[in-house]
Design a protein around this motif. Structure first.
Motif, PDB file in Angstrom:
ATOM      1  N   UNK A 500       0.720  -1.125  -0.381  1.00  0.00           N
ATOM      2  CA  UNK A 500       0.041   0.101  -0.120  1.00  0.00           C
ATOM      3  C   UNK A 500       0.932   0.734  -0.170  1.00  0.00           C
ATOM      4  N   UNK A 501       0.508   2.268  -0.743  1.00  0.00           N
ATOM      5  CA  UNK A 501       1.421   3.589  -0.725  1.00  0.00           C
ATOM      6  C   UNK A 501       1.233   4.050   0.062  1.00  0.00           C
ATOM      7  N   UNK A 502       2.351   5.006   1.038  1.00  0.00           N
ATOM      8  CA  UNK A 502       2.154   5.683   2.131  1.00  0.00           C
ATOM      9  C   UNK A 502       1.303   7.540   2.201  1.00  0.00           C
ATOM     10  N   UNK A 503       0.389   7.199   1.986  1.00  0.00           N
ATOM     11  CA  UNK A 503      -0.190   8.684   2.196  1.00  0.00           C
ATOM     12  C   UNK A 503      -0.661   9.097   3.041  1.00  0.00           C
ATOM     13  N   UNK A 504      -0.934  10.201   3.302  1.00  0.00           N
ATOM     14  CA  UNK A 504      -1.918  10.981   4.625  1.00  0.00           C
ATOM     15  C   UNK A 504      -3.125  11.902   3.552  1.00  0.00           C
ATOM     16  N   UNK A 505      -4.039  11.992   4.582  1.00  0.00           N
ATOM     17  CA  UNK A 505      -4.840  13.233   3.847  1.00  0.00           C
ATOM     18  C   UNK A 505      -4.489  14.525   4.769  1.00  0.00           C
ATOM     19  N   UNK A 506      -4.860  15.045   3.662  1.00  0.00           N
ATOM     20  CA  UNK A 506      -4.716  16.462   4.029  1.00  0.00           C
ATOM     21  C   UNK A 506      -5.333  17.454   5.507  1.00  0.00           C
ATOM     22  N   UNK A 507      -6.812  16.510   5.617  1.00  0.00           N
ATOM     23  CA  UNK A 507      -7.051  16.838   6.779  1.00  0.00           C
ATOM     24  C   UNK A 507      -6.649  16.738   8.210  1.00  0.00           C
ATOM     25  N   UNK A 508      -7.125  16.835   9.606  1.00  0.00           N
ATOM     26  CA  UNK A 508      -6.427  16.948  10.555  1.00  0.00           C
ATOM     27  C   UNK A 508      -7.903  16.266  11.782  1.00  0.00           C
ATOM     28  N   UNK A 509      -7.673  15.047  11.193  1.00  0.00           N
ATOM     29  CA  UNK A 509      -8.817  13.658  11.371  1.00  0.00           C
ATOM     30  C   UNK A 509      -7.758  12.906  12.240  1.00  0.00           C
ATOM     31  N   UNK A 510      -6.595  12.869  11.931  1.00  0.00           N
ATOM     32  CA  UNK A 510      -5.903  12.023  12.214  1.00  0.00           C
ATOM     33  C   UNK A 510      -6.985  10.593  12.661  1.00  0.00           C
ATOM     34  N   UNK A 511      -6.481   9.753  13.804  1.00  0.00           N
ATOM     35  CA  UNK A 511      -7.402   8.630  12.922  1.00  0.00           C
ATOM     36  C   UNK A 511      -9.135   8.335  14.582  1.00  0.00           C
ATOM     37  N   UNK A 512      -9.238   9.156  15.336  1.00  0.00           N
ATOM     38  CA  UNK A 512     -10.079   9.886  15.877  1.00  0.00           C
ATOM     39  C   UNK A 512     -11.794   8.452  15.785  1.00  0.00           C
ATOM     40  N   UNK A 513     -11.724   9.017  14.369  1.00  0.00           N
ATOM     41  CA  UNK A 513     -13.093   8.296  13.711  1.00  0.00           C
ATOM     42  C   UNK A 513     -13.041   6.544  14.150  1.00  0.00           C
ATOM     43  N   UNK A 514     -11.342   6.404  13.852  1.00  0.00           N
ATOM     44  CA  UNK A 514     -11.306   4.666  13.815  1.00  0.00           C
ATOM     45  C   UNK A 514     -11.580   4.630  15.646  1.00  0.00           C
ATOM     46  N   UNK A 515     -11.000   4.572  16.331  1.00  0.00           N
ATOM     47  CA  UNK A 515     -10.453   5.148  17.881  1.00  0.00           C
ATOM     48  C   UNK A 515     -11.891   4.607  18.305  1.00  0.00           C
ATOM     49  N   UNK A 516     -13.256   5.880  17.841  1.00  0.00           N
ATOM     50  CA  UNK A 516     -14.301   5.171  17.951  1.00  0.00           C
ATOM     51  C   UNK A 516     -14.967   3.994  17.198  1.00  0.00           C
ATOM     52  N   UNK A 517     -14.937   3.510  16.749  1.00  0.00           N
ATOM     53  CA  UNK A 517     -15.385   2.512  16.070  1.00  0.00           C
ATOM     54  C   UNK A 517     -15.178   1.797  16.661  1.00  0.00           C
ATOM     55  N   UNK A 518     -13.701   1.425  17.078  1.00  0.00           N
ATOM     56  CA  UNK A 518     -12.924   0.371  17.716  1.00  0.00           C
ATOM     57  C   UNK A 518     -13.253   0.137  19.448  1.00  0.00           C
ATOM     58  N   UNK A 519     -13.817   0.961  19.686  1.00  0.00           N
ATOM     59  CA  UNK A 519     -14.204   1.506  21.191  1.00  0.00           C
ATOM     60  C   UNK A 519     -15.710   0.651  21.072  1.00  0.00           C
ATOM     61  N   UNK A 520     -16.624   0.580  19.860  1.00  0.00           N
ATOM     62  CA  UNK A 520     -18.141   0.262  20.180  1.00  0.00           C
ATOM     63  C   UNK A 520     -17.746  -1.224  19.683  1.00  0.00           C
ATOM     64  N   UNK A 521     -17.224  -2.340  20.781  1.00  0.00           N
ATOM     65  CA  UNK A 521     -16.837  -4.173  20.854  1.00  0.00           C
ATOM     66  C   UNK A 521     -17.842  -4.829  20.530  1.00  0.00           C
ATOM     67  N   UNK A 522     -18.942  -4.488  21.008  1.00  0.00           N
ATOM     68  CA  UNK A 522     -20.115  -5.676  19.795  1.00  0.00           C
ATOM     69  C   UNK A 522     -19.937  -5.777  18.449  1.00  0.00           C
ATOM     70  N   UNK A 523     -20.090  -4.264  17.932  1.00  0.00           N
ATOM     71  CA  UNK A 523     -20.199  -4.365  16.971  1.00  0.00           C
ATOM     72  C   UNK A 523     -18.796  -4.768  15.918  1.00  0.00           C
ATOM     73  N   UNK A 524     -17.770  -4.374  16.877  1.00  0.00           N
ATOM     74  CA  UNK A 524     -16.814  -5.308  16.070  1.00  0.00           C
ATOM     75  C   UNK A 524     -16.555  -7.073  16.076  1.00  0.00           C
ATOM     76  N   UNK A 525     -16.327  -7.580  17.777  1.00  0.00           N
ATOM     77  CA  UNK A 525     -16.930  -9.122  17.385  1.00  0.00           C
ATOM     78  C   UNK A 525     -17.987  -9.379  16.487  1.00  0.00           C
ATOM     79  N   UNK A 526     -19.195  -8.039  15.860  1.00  0.00           N
ATOM     80  CA  UNK A 526     -19.964  -8.969  15.165  1.00  0.00           C
ATOM     81  C   UNK A 526     -19.746  -8.943  14.020  1.00  0.00           C
ATOM     82  N   UNK A 527     -18.535  -8.173  13.718  1.00  0.00           N
ATOM     83  CA  UNK A 527     -17.685  -8.165  12.193  1.00  0.00           C
ATOM     84  C   UNK A 527     -16.882  -9.299  12.042  1.00  0.00           C
ATOM     85  N   UNK A 528     -16.323  -9.344  13.264  1.00  0.00           N
ATOM     86  CA  UNK A 528     -15.327 -10.498  13.237  1.00  0.00           C
ATOM     87  C   UNK A 528     -15.922 -11.652  12.961  1.00  0.00           C
TER      88      UNK A 528
END
Ligand code: ADP
Length: 541
Positions: A500-528
């Protein structure tokens, strides 16, 4: 040469050098003097002297020739109107050089009967003539010319592409059909090499044959290969090439015949795709029916136990698990189908965000470690980088890794080993999922990424699958600007490598959205659960 002859033409008797050289000539040599009428007009020529070659040519002894008239000695010369030419030689003093050809047979079917090269130079009131029979030479030349013309006609007008190719791969001669097939003019084609026009995947094999032929290991070769048309599209061809050598066996050039089979290929592909689709729908029906039947029969059992008041909590749990598991399988299949359709229609979009790809891959690996270990398979994780923030869609990355892991588990026996690694290399992130399972044959490397393909259904049957997984993984990787490739030794294991090429988005939204997603552990387990549902499967008794 008799003394009389010398005197008649005024040669010095002692000119031994002239005598010996004329006698030993391979060419016919004769001396003629003009025979004139009372008004001085030349009416014929008298042969004064003929050398051995001339006598041999006429198959007579010298005495039979000398003193005869030209028209008696060499009558066919009248046909070639040489008589007038000789008169001119004497009157104008200009030497004559001429090729005299005479034919036999009727019009349209004439055959060369005699060809003579004749030279005449004025000497006193006569001329010296040398001539040579070139009938055989002219016949050979004509035959050669005719065969060249036939070859040229066959080459130029052939309905298949024909070419002569040099050792550097340059086209040296190409016919009209080849130009039309490749979309280039003759001049454009002669500036190119076959290597430049070959579809990259077919070049290695072609060069291999080419070298074998030059080394003399093979005399010719046939292959199916693809060329790239001037407009950029692919042309499927059958190519036959043979090496032409000179009389000393030194290689001269290749003659190549190229037949366009694109239409046949396309028709076959369409047929194959049709069959693939039919098989796919048959398989899909099975894939949908099996979990649905299991859910139904489990429900019937639960109903039976409930009607007979023997429904205990451990029985409920056992049957709920089975039903849930099969619901996951249905959801996964339907998700994959919807996504494949969306990708085909161009509606599928990534939700890119800057996030730490290392933790995305590590977390998803660790989250299934316990389950994989419970199958008696060891799962390892390895990285050379702690954190790498880059633009990716973490949900899609999860699906990619889970899909590869689910396949690795499916095709690896107990006591096997699966390793997930992530490394940073020259502005690229490389993710590898490696197993020591059943492996994949080389000829299947490409097709496993094609939609609806399963290499060996009998092997895949002990776990489930629809043949969509890897094609979806490939599409998701490519949507990230990356590539996926497989390495495998059949019987020893497989390795899927994602770059994968290492590119970043110019916006300043880092990985907060992902952390939020991961925090929803039930959803996460469901997906797995959904992604691994193929291998969770167990048949209820
Ligand atoms: P499926 O859902 O049927 O597994 P995939 O697209 O995921 O479909 O895989 C296609 C085929 O590729 C599989 O049926 C299998 O033959 C082969 N394959 C994929 N991964 C592996 C692996 N790790 N080891 C051996 N074969 C594999």
């Amino acid at each position: 040469m008799s003394n009389n002859t010398y005197n008649a033409i005024g040669f010095n008797e002692s000119d031994e050098m002239f005598k010996s050289s004329v006698e030993s000539m391979l060419d016919c040599f004769a001396i003629f003097t003009a025979l004139r009428d009372e008004y001085g007009k030349i009416i014929d020529f008298i042969l004064e002297y003929a050398n051995d070659a001339a006598c041999a040519y006429k198959r007579v002894v010298r005495e039979e020739m000398v003193g005869k008239r030209l028209l008696d000695v060499l009558p066919y010369q009248t046909e070639c109107s040489l008589f007038d030419e000789y008169c001119k030689v004497i009157e104008a003093g200009e030497p004559m050089i001429k090729q005299c050809l005479s034919y036999e047979g009727c019009s349209g079917y004439e055959r060369l009967s005699k060809a003579v090269d004749v030279r005449a130079v004025k000497m006193k009131d006569g001329f010296v003539m040398t001539w040579r029979d070139i009938t055989e030479r002219i016949r050979v030349e004509k035959a050669l010319q005719e065969s060249e013309e036939k070859f040229r006609g066959a080459f130029e007008n052939a309905s298949i592409g024909m070419a002569i190719t040099g050792f550097d791969g340059r086209w040296l001669k190409v016919n009209r059909s080849l130009c039309e097939m490749m979309g280039y003019s003759e001049n454009e084609l002669l500036q190119l090499t076959f290597q430049e026009m070959t579809y990259p995947d077919d070049l290695e094999l072609n060069l291999d044959y080419f070298q074998q032929a030059i080394k003399g290991e093979i005399g010719y070769y046939h292959m199916e290969k693809r060329f790239i048309h001037k407009q950029g599209h692919v042309i499927w061809t059958v190519l036959s090439a043979s090496l032409v050598r000179d009389s000393k066996s030194e290689p001269l050039y290749f003659t190549t015949q190229i037949q366009d089979i694109t239409r046949i290929k396309q028709a076959n592909e369409a047929l194959e795709f049709d069959k693939l689709k039919t098989d796919f729908f048959a398989n899909l029906s099975h894939e949908l029916r099996t979990p649905a039947s299991i859910i139904l029969s489990t429900l019937q059992l639960v109903e039976y136990y409930s009607n007979h008041n023997i429904l205990q909590s451990d029985i409920i749990n056992k049957y709920t698990d089975v039903m849930k598991q099969n619901c996951y399988r249905l959801v996964k299949l339907i998700n994959n189908l919807i996504d494949a359709t969306k990708i085909d229609a161009g509606f599928y979009e990534l939700s890119l965000q800057n996030c730490n790809i290392v933790s995305v891959v590590e977390n998803i690996t660790l989250s299934v470690a316990e389950y994989i270990n419970s199958k008696g398979i060891q799962l390892l994780f390895d990285t050379n980088v702690e954190e790498k923030v880059m633009a990716c869609d973490p949900d899609k990355m999860e699906r990619i890794i889970l899909n590869l892991l689910s396949n690795a588990v499916k095709f690896t026996k107990r006591d096997g080993k699966i390793k997930v690694s992530i490394h940073e290399e020259n502005e690229n992130i490389t993710i590898k999922v490696k197993d020591n399972g059943i492996g994949i044959k080389k000829e299947n490397f490409k097709i496993i990424f094609e939609r609806f393909r399963q290499v060996d259904k009998s092997l895949a049957r002990n776990s489930e699958g629809s043949g969509i997984g890897l094609s979806l993984v490939k599409s998701l990787v490519e949507m990230h600007g990356g590539t996926i490739q497989v390495k495998s030794k059949y019987g020893l294991g497989s390795e899927f490598i994602i770059k994968l090429p290492c590119k970043t988005l110019d916006i300043n939204n880092n990985n907060s959205a992902y952390e939020q997603n991961s925090n929803n552990i039930e959803d996460y387990i469901e997906r797995i659960n959904i992604e691994l549902s193929d291998i969770y499967f167990e048949n209820p008794k």
